[in-house]
Write a protein that holds these residues in place. Structure first.
Motif, PDB file in Angstrom:
ATOM      1  N   ASP A 173       2.688  -8.763  22.409  1.00 12.58           N
ATOM      2  CA  ASP A 173       1.526  -7.867  22.472  1.00 12.58           C
ATOM      3  C   ASP A 173       1.003  -7.665  21.055  1.00 12.58           C
ATOM      4  O   ASP A 173       1.512  -6.840  20.303  1.00 12.58           O
ATOM      5  CB  ASP A 173       1.922  -6.521  23.094  1.00 12.58           C
ATOM      6  CG  ASP A 173       0.731  -5.580  23.260  1.00 12.58           C
ATOM      7  OD1 ASP A 173      -0.369  -5.913  22.775  1.00 12.58           O
ATOM      8  OD2 ASP A 173       0.903  -4.506  23.861  1.00 12.58           O
ATOM      9  N   GLU A 216       1.816   6.614  30.021  1.00 11.84           N
ATOM     10  CA  GLU A 216       1.226   6.010  28.831  1.00 11.84           C
ATOM     11  C   GLU A 216       0.200   6.944  28.190  1.00 11.84           C
ATOM     12  O   GLU A 216       0.104   7.036  26.966  1.00 11.84           O
ATOM     13  CB  GLU A 216       0.564   4.678  29.202  1.00 11.84           C
ATOM     14  CG  GLU A 216      -0.220   4.022  28.091  1.00 11.84           C
ATOM     15  CD  GLU A 216       0.658   3.405  27.020  1.00 11.84           C
ATOM     16  OE1 GLU A 216       0.130   3.088  25.935  1.00 11.84           O
ATOM     17  OE2 GLU A 216       1.877   3.244  27.262  1.00 11.84           O
ATOM     18  N   TYR A 249       3.668  -1.607  17.090  1.00 16.69           N
ATOM     19  CA  TYR A 249       4.547  -2.766  16.932  1.00 16.69           C
ATOM     20  C   TYR A 249       4.352  -3.406  15.566  1.00 16.69           C
ATOM     21  O   TYR A 249       5.318  -3.799  14.894  1.00 16.69           O
ATOM     22  CB  TYR A 249       4.291  -3.791  18.040  1.00 16.69           C
ATOM     23  CG  TYR A 249       4.500  -3.275  19.446  1.00 16.69           C
ATOM     24  CD1 TYR A 249       5.288  -2.150  19.696  1.00 16.69           C
ATOM     25  CD2 TYR A 249       3.883  -3.892  20.535  1.00 16.69           C
ATOM     26  CE1 TYR A 249       5.478  -1.680  20.988  1.00 16.69           C
ATOM     27  CE2 TYR A 249       4.072  -3.435  21.829  1.00 16.69           C
ATOM     28  CZ  TYR A 249       4.866  -2.331  22.051  1.00 16.69           C
ATOM     29  OH  TYR A 249       5.041  -1.862  23.331  1.00 16.69           O
ATOM     30  N   THR A 278      -2.075  -3.284  11.252  1.00 12.16           N
ATOM     31  CA  THR A 278      -1.951  -1.995  11.936  1.00 12.16           C
ATOM     32  C   THR A 278      -3.241  -1.205  11.823  1.00 12.16           C
ATOM     33  O   THR A 278      -3.727  -0.615  12.801  1.00 12.16           O
ATOM     34  CB  THR A 278      -0.789  -1.182  11.328  1.00 12.16           C
ATOM     35  OG1 THR A 278       0.421  -1.942  11.380  1.00 12.16           O
ATOM     36  CG2 THR A 278      -0.591   0.127  12.074  1.00 12.16           C
ATOM     37  N   GLU A 314      -5.771   0.286  14.522  1.00  7.55           N
ATOM     38  CA  GLU A 314      -5.862   1.750  14.559  1.00  7.55           C
ATOM     39  C   GLU A 314      -6.192   2.249  13.155  1.00  7.55           C
ATOM     40  O   GLU A 314      -5.290   2.577  12.378  1.00  7.55           O
ATOM     41  CB  GLU A 314      -4.544   2.345  15.054  1.00  7.55           C
ATOM     42  CG  GLU A 314      -4.593   3.844  15.275  1.00  7.55           C
ATOM     43  CD  GLU A 314      -3.260   4.394  15.766  1.00  7.55           C
ATOM     44  OE1 GLU A 314      -2.939   5.540  15.396  1.00  7.55           O
ATOM     45  OE2 GLU A 314      -2.536   3.685  16.506  1.00  7.55           O
ATOM     46  N   HIS A 336      -1.772  -6.438  20.128  1.00 11.97           N
ATOM     47  CA  HIS A 336      -2.819  -5.422  20.018  1.00 11.97           C
ATOM     48  C   HIS A 336      -2.276  -4.001  20.016  1.00 11.97           C
ATOM     49  O   HIS A 336      -3.031  -3.054  20.226  1.00 11.97           O
ATOM     50  CB  HIS A 336      -3.833  -5.590  21.159  1.00 11.97           C
ATOM     51  CG  HIS A 336      -4.504  -6.928  21.157  1.00 11.97           C
ATOM     52  ND1 HIS A 336      -5.438  -7.284  20.207  1.00 11.97           N
ATOM     53  CD2 HIS A 336      -4.335  -8.011  21.962  1.00 11.97           C
ATOM     54  CE1 HIS A 336      -5.844  -8.523  20.438  1.00 11.97           C
ATOM     55  NE2 HIS A 336      -5.198  -8.986  21.498  1.00 11.97           N
ATOM     56  N   ARG A 337      -0.993  -3.837  19.773  1.00 11.27           N
ATOM     57  CA  ARG A 337      -0.405  -2.501  19.708  1.00 11.27           C
ATOM     58  C   ARG A 337      -0.057  -2.186  18.249  1.00 11.27           C
ATOM     59  O   ARG A 337       0.791  -2.835  17.634  1.00 11.27           O
ATOM     60  CB  ARG A 337       0.845  -2.419  20.580  1.00 11.27           C
ATOM     61  CG  ARG A 337       1.501  -1.044  20.644  1.00 11.27           C
ATOM     62  CD  ARG A 337       0.592  -0.052  21.330  1.00 11.27           C
ATOM     63  NE  ARG A 337       0.371  -0.386  22.732  1.00 11.27           N
ATOM     64  CZ  ARG A 337       1.072   0.161  23.729  1.00 11.27           C
ATOM     65  NH1 ARG A 337       2.014   1.030  23.477  1.00 11.27           N
ATOM     66  NH2 ARG A 337       0.796  -0.180  24.972  1.00 11.27           N
TER      67      ARG A 337
END
Length: 536
Positions: free
Chosen positions: A137, A17, A143, A167, A171, A139-140
């Motif tokens: 998920d 990862e 995705y 998104t 980030e 919090h990615r």
């Protein structure tokens, strides 16, 4: 499996990862050496191998995992992704379907299957899979970005905007989301992101060419929206400078490709075509950014036509059957060698490769623009197929290609990083286009100018529908309300009624485009005032 091996594999997954590949590799090998064959260890090694752009080896390792645990959807999903990297589309589709049938339970697997469907052109299925990934998920950032991109392709622009914003919440420096959210709507003096984009551009890692491209293009697009055209062109230059310098585009290679495309069939085009006689395919070709997606939407609105998107099937099959060396699919050697391939076999292979997408449609469209170089081979292999070639004012075409942020992984668009190279490339295209217009039957090959579509939509649409051997349907004029995904740079524009504001855009940059005008004038496609000599 002992607790020790579980711990080692957990550490290996964490190392993978964080892209600590050496440590992940060491831990996986330790498990295999101490405990023998282990499906999870094989799976992690396959992911590592795929990350190093070796899909063939990744599939080999995944097959070892599948031999031990054939019911794990993760193994099938990642095998599908690696199969797609090898352009084994049907096998990839089967593996993705198997992964979905087995009932994924983690976000990464849903996302991976969604990516496969996206690359296969099935954005409706991809959206549901990306939604499942986000549900598992939230919090990615990746995705949310994938979901938003598919929603944009499907025309759900409000949902896409929200997805891009989410998104960026996760980030803030996600450059693709920054670029995409700016592209969804017109920027205004009161509402724009120019300051944030410039700050991000200046703070970027100077070796990150992807960030340079996306941020610079987003800044240029914003400035264009505000009418600051000269500044926009400067920013495009800054955006593309890194890639242009590192790739060192060789115009001679494209010159050879276009010469081979025409020269390989000099003796063949006079012979009766001997390939599979099918009147179903309609190939929409030309330079990118000249209206190919618009024509695809107009034809796709007809009830007898199904749009298959931009496919590489014909070129990939030609490469496979020609058995030429090298990684490039579209090169001079392959174009020349394809003249020796049995055209009937190539035509049958192409039809078989798209049968699942085309279904029982009376006609289907394949709108890969660069199929222009394969037009002669297409006619030999599929003599009943229609080809429609787009044309556009040379200066507008060159500027539009330069303004476009093409996928950096697709080297055939390397010409688009410098304006002068865009002009030289246009001349290669135009000479080949003229060759096809002279060499191919008029009932199989026709041309349409973007400016003519804008000036007389119904007249040109009727002519093209007739060229396809179909009866007229007024739905073709309502193309902007057509359902279905559009996974091209025109995904926003083609959902709007036809507009003429992009015609003559080059005049805003006439001074900066002077070197381009000189090349095109010397090439005989424009006059000294920039007028298009389209009939020469």
């Amino acid at each position: 499996m002992t607790s020790l091996s579980e711990s080692q594999l957990s550490k290996a997954a964490a190392a993978l990862e964080s892209k600590n590949y050496r440590e992940a590799h060491r831990l996986c090998l330790a498990v295999l050496q101490s405990h023998g064959p282990d499906a999870e260890a094989y799976f992690l090694l396959a992911l590592l191998t795929a990350d190093h752009d070796n899909p063939t080896k990744a599939i080999e390792i995944l097959d070892r995992a599948l031999a031990l645990v054939p019911s794990d959807p993760r193994f099938h999903a990642h095998k599908a992704k690696s199969l797609l990297a090898l352009q084994r589309r049907e096998a990839a589709a089967d593996a993705a379907a198997r992964a979905a049938e087995l009932g994924p339970t983690d976000a990464l697997t849903f996302d991976t299957i969604g990516v496969v469907h996206t690359r296969l052109g099935d954005h409706a299925s991809a959206i549901a899979l990306f939604e499942a990934a986000v549900a598992h998920d939230d919090h990615r950032a990746a995705y949310h970005y994938n979901l938003a991109a598919s929603q944009q392709f499907a025309g759900a622009f409000d949902l896409a905007a929200a997805g891009y914003e989410r998104t960026l919440e996760i980030e803030p420096g996600h450059v693709k989301a920054l670029s995409a959210v700016v592209g969804l709507r017109r920027q205004t003096e009161e509402d724009n992101r120019i300051d944030a984009l410039v700050t991000a551009f200046e703070a970027r890692d100077p070796t990150n060419q992807e960030a340079q491209l996306h941020l610079g293009h987003a800044i240029a697009k914003s400035l264009e929206d505000l009418g600051r055209d000269d500044e926009a062109l400067v920013w495009l230059g800054r955006a593309k400078a890194g890639v242009s310098a590192s790739r060192q585009y060789d115009t001679a290679m494209d010159a050879e490709i276009y010469a081979a495309a025409a020269g390989a069939l000099v003796a063949k085009t006079a012979e009766p075509a001997s390939g599979k006689v099918s009147d179903r395919p309609v190939f929409i070709v030309g330079l990118p950014r000249t209206g190919t997606t618009l024509i695809d939407r107009i034809l796709g609105a007809h009830p007898c036509v199904r749009s298959l998107g931009e496919l590489s099937n014909f070129a990939l099959l030609a490469k496979q059957m020609a058995r030429t060396a090298g990684a490039f699919v579209m090169d001079a050697a392959t174009l020349e060698a394809t003249a020796t391939v049995d055209p009937a076999a190539l035509g049958q292979a192409y039809e078989a490769s798209v049968s699942g997408l085309a279904g029982d449609a009376v006609r289907f469209t394949d709108k890969m623009p660069l199929n222009i170089v394969w037009a002669g081979h297409i006619h030999r292999a599929l003599p009943g197929a229609r080809l429609i070639c787009l044309r556009r004012h040379p200066l507008d075409a060159c500027l539009s290609n330069y303004r476009q942020l093409f996928a950096t992984s697709f080297s055939y668009y390397n010409y688009a990083y410098e304006l002068a190279d865009c002009a030289r490339y246009y001349l290669y295209f135009d000479r080949l286009r003229a060759h096809w217009a002279e060499s191919l039957p008029a009932d199989r090959y026709t041309e349409v100018a973007y400016e003519d579509i804008v000036g007389d939509l119904e007249g040109e649409a009727r002519r093209l529908i007739d060229h396809c051997g179909l009866d007229w349907d007024p739905a073709c004029l309502d193309f902007h309300n057509q359902a279905g995904s559009v996974a091209t740079a025109s995904s926003v524009q083609v959902r709007q009624p036809l507009y003429s504001s992009s015609i003559g855009r080059w005049k805003r940059h006439a001074e900066a485009l002077q070197p381009v005008q000189d090349i095109l004038r010397d090439g005989g496609v424009i006059d000294a005032d920039g007028n298009w000599l389209r009939d020469t």
